[in-house]
Design a protein around this motif. Structure first.
Motif, short mmCIF file in Angstrom:
data_model
loop_
_atom_site.label_atom_id
_atom_site.label_comp_id
_atom_site.label_asym_id
_atom_site.label_seq_id
_atom_site.Cartn_x
_atom_site.Cartn_y
_atom_site.Cartn_z
N ASN A 574 -32.24 -11.72 23.36
CA ASN A 574 -31.41 -12.62 22.55
C ASN A 574 -31.95 -14.05 22.56
N GLU A 575 -32.46 -14.47 23.71
CA GLU A 575 -33.03 -15.81 23.79
C GLU A 575 -34.25 -15.93 22.87
N ARG A 576 -35.11 -14.92 22.88
CA ARG A 576 -36.29 -14.95 22.01
C ARG A 576 -35.88 -14.91 20.54
N LYS A 577 -34.88 -14.10 20.22
CA LYS A 577 -34.41 -14.04 18.84
C LYS A 577 -33.83 -15.38 18.40
N TYR A 578 -33.08 -16.02 19.28
CA TYR A 578 -32.48 -17.30 18.95
C TYR A 578 -33.55 -18.36 18.66
N GLN A 579 -34.57 -18.43 19.52
CA GLN A 579 -35.62 -19.43 19.33
C GLN A 579 -36.35 -19.21 18.01
N LYS A 580 -36.62 -17.98 17.66
CA LYS A 580 -37.28 -17.71 16.37
C LYS A 580 -36.33 -18.02 15.22
N ALA A 581 -35.05 -17.71 15.40
CA ALA A 581 -34.07 -17.93 14.33
C ALA A 581 -33.98 -19.40 13.94
N ILE A 582 -34.05 -20.29 14.93
CA ILE A 582 -34.02 -21.73 14.65
C ILE A 582 -35.19 -22.12 13.76
N LYS A 583 -36.39 -21.67 14.11
CA LYS A 583 -37.58 -22.03 13.34
C LYS A 583 -37.57 -21.41 11.95
N ILE A 584 -37.16 -20.14 11.87
CA ILE A 584 -37.13 -19.45 10.57
C ILE A 584 -36.11 -20.11 9.64
N ALA A 585 -34.93 -20.40 10.19
CA ALA A 585 -33.89 -21.04 9.37
C ALA A 585 -34.31 -22.42 8.90
N GLU A 586 -35.00 -23.15 9.77
CA GLU A 586 -35.49 -24.48 9.38
C GLU A 586 -36.50 -24.36 8.25
N ARG A 587 -37.43 -23.42 8.35
CA ARG A 587 -38.45 -23.25 7.31
C ARG A 587 -37.82 -22.86 5.99
N LEU A 588 -36.89 -21.91 6.01
CA LEU A 588 -36.25 -21.46 4.77
C LEU A 588 -35.44 -22.58 4.13
N THR A 589 -34.78 -23.38 4.95
CA THR A 589 -33.97 -24.47 4.43
C THR A 589 -34.84 -25.57 3.83
N ILE A 590 -35.91 -25.93 4.52
CA ILE A 590 -36.78 -27.00 4.05
C ILE A 590 -37.61 -26.57 2.85
N MET A 591 -38.08 -25.33 2.84
CA MET A 591 -38.94 -24.84 1.77
C MET A 591 -38.15 -24.27 0.59
N GLY A 592 -36.89 -23.81 0.86
CA GLY A 592 -36.12 -23.18 -0.17
C GLY A 592 -36.58 -21.75 -0.42
N CYS A 593 -35.84 -21.05 -1.26
CA CYS A 593 -36.20 -19.68 -1.61
C CYS A 593 -35.67 -19.35 -3.00
N SER A 594 -36.55 -18.77 -3.84
CA SER A 594 -36.13 -18.35 -5.17
C SER A 594 -37.02 -17.22 -5.64
N ASN A 595 -36.70 -16.66 -6.80
CA ASN A 595 -37.50 -15.55 -7.34
C ASN A 595 -38.82 -16.03 -7.93
N ARG A 596 -39.14 -17.33 -7.77
CA ARG A 596 -40.43 -17.87 -8.23
C ARG A 596 -41.39 -18.18 -7.07
N ASP A 597 -40.99 -17.83 -5.87
CA ASP A 597 -41.81 -18.15 -4.70
C ASP A 597 -43.15 -17.42 -4.74
N VAL A 598 -44.21 -18.18 -4.46
CA VAL A 598 -45.55 -17.61 -4.31
C VAL A 598 -46.13 -18.21 -3.03
N LEU A 599 -46.06 -17.44 -1.95
CA LEU A 599 -46.53 -17.89 -0.65
C LEU A 599 -47.60 -16.93 -0.14
N PRO A 600 -48.41 -17.35 0.82
CA PRO A 600 -49.46 -16.45 1.33
C PRO A 600 -48.92 -15.15 1.89
N TYR A 601 -47.68 -15.19 2.37
CA TYR A 601 -47.11 -14.00 2.99
C TYR A 601 -45.97 -13.39 2.16
#
Length: 612
Positions: A574-601
């Motif tokens: 749970n601790e590992r999941k939490y630490q990743k969740a913070i970073k993932i949520a930050e990236r998604l919030t800052i970068m946004g997400c839509s059906n026009r996304d074109v990212l390397p991954y």
């Protein structure tokens, strides 16, 4: 030169490193001996094989040539080179911009490609992109692509320009503190100050750092330069055998004013910039190393490839949002030398309070669009340290007015001395930074961590799960942007892996896999995340604690998701999941997400087409 312990370990491990990794970075601090290690690796594992060594500056080429020429047949390419690749030599030295045709011809023939100062690699830039693509497509199966750097991070929001796209993994070779313990490096002694009249708050930082022209103007208008010289006069008396200093400035105008102030004190001084002819620059640096010139004032040329082990004072006159720049500059003073026991780091730029000590810097292979924003708070690192500390561990800022009418401005921890007096001026005229500077009025990450692990189990135990777990669609469809921020975090905790990771590369591989799965969920359900300037931890805290912003529907659904996952995993998972969740949520919030996304991954259109 005697092989050091960390170098021997890498030499011993190298067969397994190249077996397991095709493109990798060897990370070691400035002054650890990366160039010598590269020479030994070539000597032991690539004798009479074809090796390409690339770097971005001529001075680095000179160093590499000197290190390699005794035992290897080498060729340093000229700008207009027209020869045949590896004709009569085994090692090709060049910058990435020289003789591109020969480098392109050499890559399919090479057994090893080495890139010095590998953090400079731009996988999407005009300099290295062709080289990276050529290696990926045309190199021999057993060829390897190896980077060397002390700071494996690119400060960019471009997701096509991330260091992870050029390298598969980072091999962490040596730690600064370990090298200090082994007497390979000397300890930095930080002297942090806050210049009250340096006004940076209205400078546009959308480029990712303070623009040098506006920054220079603000510095010259302030007391920063005069103050740095005042402090330097006192600190130079504390080093042995004699003071030899490097001053880092953002541009020539700041450097010239600094030189003028230094020379007024009768201190020998010289300036070096990118425009200083190479011969003249080398003469100045030679005099500096010998102590004939005490202070060298630099504009952008001493951060990499400069080795003066006798330098025992660093003066930082460049506020920055780049921890790479901060780490590289301090590292220039940490090399050990005879009778040198320490390096004094005079920081009037608030970089210490922003990033912290260089020996504690953490690096990331991926960065998002506005990852530098948190460094706009020039007390960012102190804010992180202060959370949870008791009253006797707070940081103080001395405001005592000195005889020259400037404030002392020294930053120190309470109880440094038994009577709480300022260690620099001996007065009691100090204020609590946390109160006076308002470091961060929002929820801190440490506080959120405690709230998350305390509250989720308690609330989840009392929930009617048959109701809340069925309301996911309603929660997402009704959520405003603040509520989506909370739901993205909960979703990230749900899908992030609790797997232990042995390397930063693996960590980011599985974090990006989780982010990709969330993006798939969002575009499949026609949920758009509008780009935000920052990820607000306070919104997550609000959702966890029945606050005022996150509604009951969204809050309870998110808690039901996290609580169920928490019960399925161990405390460590749970601790590992939490630490990743913070970073993932930050990236998604800052970068946004839509059906026009074109990212390397992740390509949203391709994904939607694949599920039709």
């Amino acid at each position: 030169m005697e092989i050091r312990n960390w170098q021997q370990k890498i030499i011993d491990d190298f067969p397994s490193i190249v077996k397991d990794n095709r493109r990798f970075i060897l990370k070691a601090p400035t002054g650890a001996g990366k160039t010598y290690l590269a020479s030994e690796l070539i000597k032991r594992f690539y004798n009479r094989k074809k090796v390409i060594v690339l770097c971005h500056r001529l001075v680095l080429l000179e160093q590499l040539e000197k290190a390699l020429q005794k035992e290897h047949k080498i060729r340093k390419l000229a700008v207009s080179e027209t020869s045949i690749a590896f004709d009569g030599y085994d090692i090709l030295l060049s910058t990435n911009m020289r003789a591109k045709e020969i480098i392109a011809e050499a890559i399919p023939m090479a057994d090893l490609v080495i890139v010095d100062e590998a953090h400079r690699i731009s996988p999407n830039g005009r300099g290295y992109k062709a080289i990276i693509d050529n290696f990926r497509e045309n190199s021999k199966d057993n060829a390897r692509f190896m980077g060397l750097t002390a700071s494996p991070e690119r400060r960019t929001g471009d997701q096509r320009d991330q260091l992870h796209l050029a390298f598969d993994t980072i091999i962490d070779c040596a730690d600064i503190q370990n090298l200090i313990d082994e007497k390979i490096l000397v300890p930095p002694i930080y002297k942090p100050y806050f210049v009250h009249d340096l006004d940076l708050k209205d400078i546009d930082i959308s480029s990712g750092d303070f623009p040098t022209t506006k920054l220079a103007s603000a510095i010259v208008k302030s007391s920063m330069i005069e103050y740095s010289v005042y402090i330097y006069k006192k600190e130079r008396e504390q080093v042995k055998p004699k003071p030899i200093s490097a001053w880092f400035c953002p541009d020539v105008s700041v450097a010239e004013v600094a030189v003028e102030n230094i020379e007024k004190q009768g201190i020998s001084c010289a300036i070096v910039t990118a425009q200083t002819p190479l011969g003249e620059r080398m003469n100045v640096l030679s005099d500096h190393e010998q102590g004939n010139i005490e202070a060298v004032v630099s504009v952008g040329v001493l951060l990499e490839g400069w080795d003066n082990p006798n330098c025992n004072i660093i003066v930082h006159l460049r506020p920055t949002l780049s921890k790479v720049l901060w780490g590289q500059s301090v590292g220039r003073g940490l090399r050990s030398a005879k009778d040198k026991s320490k390096c004094i780091v005079i920081d009037v730029s608030s970089n210490w309070s922003t990033f912290g000590p260089v020996e504690k810097l953490k690096w990331e292979l991926w960065s998002h669009r506005r990852s530098y924003l948190r460094f706009k708070n020039r007390f960012n690192w102190l804010a992180e340290q202060l959370n949870g500390m008791d009253e006797n561990q707070v940081y103080l800022l001395c405001q005592n007015q000195l005889p020259n009418k400037m404030r002392c401005s020294y930053i120190y921890k309470k109880n440094t001395l038994s009577d709480d007096a300022c260690p620099m001026c001996g007065t009691f005229d100090a204020v609590d930074i946390q109160r006076e500077q308002m470091l961060d009025s929002t929820q801190t990450e440490a506080g959120l961590h405690q709230l998350f692990f305390d509250r989720i189990p308690k609330v989840y135990e009392e929930m009617n799960l048959s109701i809340w777990k069925s309301l996911g669609k309603a929660a997402w469809n009704s959520a405003n942007e603040k509520e989506k921020m909370f739901l993205v975090f909960c979703k990230a905790f749900e899908v992030a892996s609790g797997e232990a990771t042995a390397s930063e590369t693996r960590y980011w591989d599985i974090a990006l896999e989780a982010e990709t799965n969330i993006r798939k969920f969002l575009v499949e359900n026609e949920i758009q995340i509008v780009k935000q300037d920052e990820f607000e931890l306070a919104m997550v805290a609000d959702g966890l604690s029945s606050g005022r912003v996150i509604g009951s529907l969204v809050s309870n659904y998110g808690i039901s998701v996290c609580g169920g996952i928490m019960l399925e995993n161990s405390e460590l998972e749970n601790e590992r999941k939490y630490q990743k969740a913070i970073k993932i949520a930050e990236r998604l919030t800052i970068m946004g997400c839509s059906n026009r996304d074109v990212l390397p991954y992740f390509n949203a259109s391709d994904h939607l087409a694949s599920i039709k």
